[in-house]
Design an enzyme around this catalytic site. Structure first.
Site, short mmCIF file in Angstrom:
data_model
loop_
_atom_site.label_atom_id
_atom_site.label_comp_id
_atom_site.label_asym_id
_atom_site.label_seq_id
_atom_site.Cartn_x
_atom_site.Cartn_y
_atom_site.Cartn_z
N LYS A 177 8.06 5.85 -3.44
CA LYS A 177 8.48 4.50 -3.02
C LYS A 177 7.96 3.46 -4.00
O LYS A 177 6.77 3.41 -4.27
CB LYS A 177 7.92 4.19 -1.62
N THR A 208 5.10 -6.80 5.82
CA THR A 208 5.45 -5.41 5.47
C THR A 208 4.48 -4.42 6.10
O THR A 208 4.26 -3.35 5.57
CB THR A 208 5.46 -5.22 3.93
N GLY A 210 3.47 -1.52 8.16
CA GLY A 210 4.16 -0.36 8.74
C GLY A 210 5.49 0.00 8.09
O GLY A 210 6.24 0.80 8.65
N THR A 211 5.76 -0.54 6.92
CA THR A 211 7.04 -0.21 6.26
C THR A 211 7.10 1.27 5.90
O THR A 211 8.14 1.92 6.07
CB THR A 211 7.24 -1.05 4.97
N GLY A 212 5.98 1.80 5.41
CA GLY A 212 5.96 3.21 4.99
C GLY A 212 6.14 4.14 6.18
O GLY A 212 6.88 5.12 6.11
N CYS A 213 5.48 3.81 7.30
CA CYS A 213 5.59 4.64 8.51
C CYS A 213 7.04 4.64 8.99
O CYS A 213 7.62 5.70 9.30
CB CYS A 213 4.72 4.08 9.64
N1 LIG Z 1 9.35 -6.71 -0.06
C1 LIG Z 1 10.17 -5.68 0.10
N2 LIG Z 1 11.51 -5.85 0.06
C2 LIG Z 1 12.35 -4.79 0.23
N3 LIG Z 1 11.94 -3.54 0.44
C3 LIG Z 1 10.61 -3.30 0.48
C4 LIG Z 1 9.66 -4.35 0.31
N4 LIG Z 1 8.39 -3.81 0.43
C5 LIG Z 1 8.57 -2.49 0.66
N5 LIG Z 1 9.89 -2.18 0.68
C6 LIG Z 1 10.47 -0.85 0.96
O1 LIG Z 1 9.82 -0.35 2.12
C7 LIG Z 1 9.66 1.06 2.03
C8 LIG Z 1 8.19 1.39 2.15
O2 LIG Z 1 7.59 1.16 0.89
P1 LIG Z 1 6.09 0.77 0.64
O3 LIG Z 1 5.82 1.02 -0.81
O4 LIG Z 1 5.83 -0.59 1.18
O5 LIG Z 1 5.37 1.85 1.53
P2 LIG Z 1 3.88 1.94 2.00
O6 LIG Z 1 3.00 1.23 1.03
O7 LIG Z 1 3.62 3.37 2.26
O8 LIG Z 1 3.89 1.15 3.36
P3 LIG Z 1 2.66 0.74 4.32
O9 LIG Z 1 2.43 -0.68 4.00
O10 LIG Z 1 3.19 0.95 5.68
O11 LIG Z 1 1.49 1.65 3.97
C9 LIG Z 1 10.31 1.46 0.71
O12 LIG Z 1 11.65 1.80 0.95
C10 LIG Z 1 10.21 0.18 -0.12
O13 LIG Z 1 11.15 0.14 -1.16
C1 LIG Z 2 -2.43 4.20 12.20
C2 LIG Z 2 -1.90 3.75 10.91
N1 LIG Z 2 -1.15 4.60 10.17
C3 LIG Z 2 -0.65 4.19 8.97
C4 LIG Z 2 -0.89 2.94 8.50
C5 LIG Z 2 -0.35 2.53 7.14
O1 LIG Z 2 0.22 1.33 7.08
C6 LIG Z 2 -1.67 2.06 9.31
N2 LIG Z 2 -1.95 0.79 8.93
N3 LIG Z 2 -2.14 2.50 10.49
#
Ligand SMILES: Nc1ncnc2c1ncn2[C@@H]1O[C@H](COP(=O)(O)OP(=O)(O)OP(=O)(O)O)[C@@H](O)[C@H]1O
Ligand SMILES: Cc1ncc(CO)c(N)n1
Length: 265
Positions: A177, A208, A210-213
């Site tokens: 990502k 953003t 929880g975007t990754g979850c």
């Molecule tokens: N500002 C943004 N605009 C559009 N898409 C985004 C943005 N930020 C993240 N994404 C998308 O969100 C998804 C998750 O990516 P990200 O790299 O934020 O994951 P993460 O760091 O694991 O998330 P978390 O913050 O939950 O740990 C991907 O599809 C990424 O391209």
């Molecule tokens: C419980 C939990 N899992 C994953 C993330 C990653 O964003 C978080 N902040 N909290």
């Protein structure tokens, strides 16, 4: 006979404010028409401002939860998120070994707010013993750097990291990502014989959490419906883009995404 209703399981930590972890996963499953199950690895005290505390569930009790699930109605796909300790990873590995359902590993290491969510000593086990069991792994850039040992600053670095994931670590496929890079939000799926790059505009927001979850949960939900990984990746990308674009702006910090936003198939 397995249920006709698609079922997905999340093995992850809880976020009481509902933005990340198990609750984000269950909301994602629900809005994709998939019945959700959960086994909790850690309870966190967190909100949009940060992580205030973490309580790890004893590995034996994670085992009990997974035993309850798999001895009754097995899910069609599962994902993992926060797994703080190696002991919990041993338990999860056993279930992943015994049940050949698609397993999506989101190798959660640090919260959006910067709090460490994994024992440093467990990262080697995650890489060497859990990742090879996954249908796909969804690292962000810092996680991909940590797991491959290289610095990622360009698309060429992303390709190099993907090669390490597949040829050295032994994962079947990887979705890297690009949310943490500059410019458009670009994500990359690498499989044995092909790759796919999906790009969206970078939405100018701090919300953003929880975007990754959410992204990995939508992919898991689609795999539970027996969709291909490529289809699941496309749906995950569209869902997360709309979910970020229509942020409900909750909380005083980095708020969660909107699970009612994506209207597509
Ligand atoms: N500002 C943004 N605009 C559009 N898409 C985004 C943005 N930020 C993240 N994404 C998308 O969100 C998804 C998750 O990516 P990200 O790299 O934020 O994951 P993460 O760091 O694991 O998330 P978390 O913050 O939950 O740990 C991907 O599809 C990424 O391209
Ligand atoms: C419980 C939990 N899992 C994953 C993330 C990653 O964003 C978080 N902040 N909290």
């Amino acid at each position: 006979m397995a249920s006709a209703l698609p079922i997905a399981l999340t093995i992850a930590g809880t976020d009481p404010s509902g933005g990340a972890g198990v609750l984000a996963d269950i909301k994602s499953f629900q809005s994709r028409g998939v019945y959700g199950m959960s086994a909790v690895t850690s309870l966190t005290a967190q909100n949009t401002l940060g992580v205030q505390d973490v309580f790890n569930v004893p590995a034996g009790f994670l085992d009990a939860q997974l035993g309850s699930i798999f001895s009754d109605e097995a899910p069609h796909a599962m994902k993992s998120g926060m797994i703080a300790t190696e002991e919990m990873m041993h338990v999860i590995r056993r279930y992943a070994d015994e049940h050949s359902i698609p397993f999506v590993i989101d190798p959660v290491m640090i919260s959006t707010s910067g709090h460490n969510l994994i024992d440093e000593g467990a990262i080697d086990y995650l890489r060497d013993s859990l990742l090879p069991l996954a249908a796909t792994v969804t690292p962000n850039i810092p996680e991909a750097e940590k797991l491959t040992g290289i610095t990622i600053e360009s698309e060429a670095d992303i390709e190099k990291a993907a090669k390490i994931f597949m040829d050295e670590i032994g994962v079947e496929s990887v979705i890297i990502k690009g949310g943490h890079l500059k410019g458009d939000a670009v994500d990359y799926l690498f499989q044995k014989d092909d790759s796919l790059k999906l790009s969206s505009e970078r939405i100018d927001t701090g919300h953003t959490h929880g975007t990754g979850c959410t992204f990995s949960a939508v992919i898991t939900a689609e795999l539970a419906k027996d969709r291909t990984l490529e289809d699941a990746f496309r749906t995950g990308k569209k869902y997360i883009t709309e979910a970020i674009r229509k942020t409900p702006e909750l909380g005083r910090g980095q708020g969660p995404v909107n699970h009612f936003a994506y209207k597509g198939e």
